[in-house]
Design a protein around this motif. Structure first.
Motif, short mmCIF file in Angstrom:
data_model
loop_
_atom_site.label_atom_id
_atom_site.label_comp_id
_atom_site.label_asym_id
_atom_site.label_seq_id
_atom_site.Cartn_x
_atom_site.Cartn_y
_atom_site.Cartn_z
N GLU A 132 -21.82 -30.76 21.77
CA GLU A 132 -21.45 -30.78 20.35
C GLU A 132 -20.54 -31.98 20.04
O GLU A 132 -20.73 -32.66 19.04
N ASP A 133 -19.56 -32.24 20.91
CA ASP A 133 -18.69 -33.41 20.73
C ASP A 133 -19.52 -34.69 20.67
O ASP A 133 -19.32 -35.53 19.80
N LEU A 134 -20.45 -34.82 21.63
CA LEU A 134 -21.27 -36.02 21.69
C LEU A 134 -22.14 -36.15 20.44
O LEU A 134 -22.26 -37.23 19.88
N GLY A 141 -27.78 -34.67 15.61
CA GLY A 141 -27.66 -33.22 15.70
C GLY A 141 -27.52 -32.72 17.13
O GLY A 141 -27.93 -33.39 18.08
N ILE A 142 -26.93 -31.55 17.27
CA ILE A 142 -26.75 -30.93 18.59
C ILE A 142 -28.11 -30.69 19.24
O ILE A 142 -28.26 -30.87 20.46
N ARG A 143 -29.10 -30.33 18.45
CA ARG A 143 -30.44 -30.11 18.99
C ARG A 143 -30.98 -31.38 19.64
O ARG A 143 -31.61 -31.33 20.70
N PHE A 144 -30.73 -32.53 19.00
CA PHE A 144 -31.19 -33.80 19.57
C PHE A 144 -30.55 -34.05 20.94
O PHE A 144 -31.22 -34.46 21.88
N ILE A 145 -29.25 -33.79 21.06
CA ILE A 145 -28.56 -33.99 22.35
C ILE A 145 -29.16 -33.07 23.40
O ILE A 145 -29.42 -33.50 24.53
N ASP A 149 -34.64 -45.03 18.13
CA ASP A 149 -33.44 -45.40 17.39
C ASP A 149 -32.33 -44.36 17.56
O ASP A 149 -31.15 -44.69 17.67
N LYS A 150 -32.72 -43.09 17.62
CA LYS A 150 -31.71 -42.04 17.82
C LYS A 150 -31.18 -42.05 19.25
O LYS A 150 -30.00 -41.79 19.47
N ILE A 151 -32.06 -42.34 20.21
CA ILE A 151 -31.59 -42.46 21.59
C ILE A 151 -30.56 -43.58 21.67
O ILE A 151 -29.49 -43.44 22.27
N ASN A 152 -30.86 -44.71 21.04
CA ASN A 152 -29.93 -45.84 21.04
C ASN A 152 -28.63 -45.50 20.34
O ASN A 152 -27.56 -45.97 20.74
#
Length: 74
Positions: A26-28, A35-39, A52-55
């Motif tokens: 969540e911090d990251l 979003g937390i789901r993406f992490i 782009d989101k990974i970057n």
């Protein structure tokens, strides 16, 4: 699309860096603006994530994705 091997390496890198900095998922997600789901999906090596989101996440650690040569036996 990214290969499974590439995504596994990225997932391991992100998780290791996150743990080194004592960040929760969540911090990251908050620091990276995703979003937390993406992490969670990134750390589990989901192959259909947007570059782009990974970057966006990798930039927090001073890195980004780019072209990587592959060896081909032709």
């Amino acid at each position: 699309m990214h290969s499974t091997k590439q995504m596994s390496s990225i997932a391991a890198f992100v998780k290791t860096k996150r743990n080194e900095l004592k960040l929760t998922q969540e911090d990251l997600s908050q620091k990276a603006g995703v979003g937390i789901r993406f992490i969670r999906e990134l750390e589990s090596s989901k192959e259909t994530l947007k570059m782009d989101k990974i970057n966006q996440v990798l930039r927090l650690f001073g890195h980004e994705l780019g072209p990587v040569p592959i060896s081909r036996d032709i």
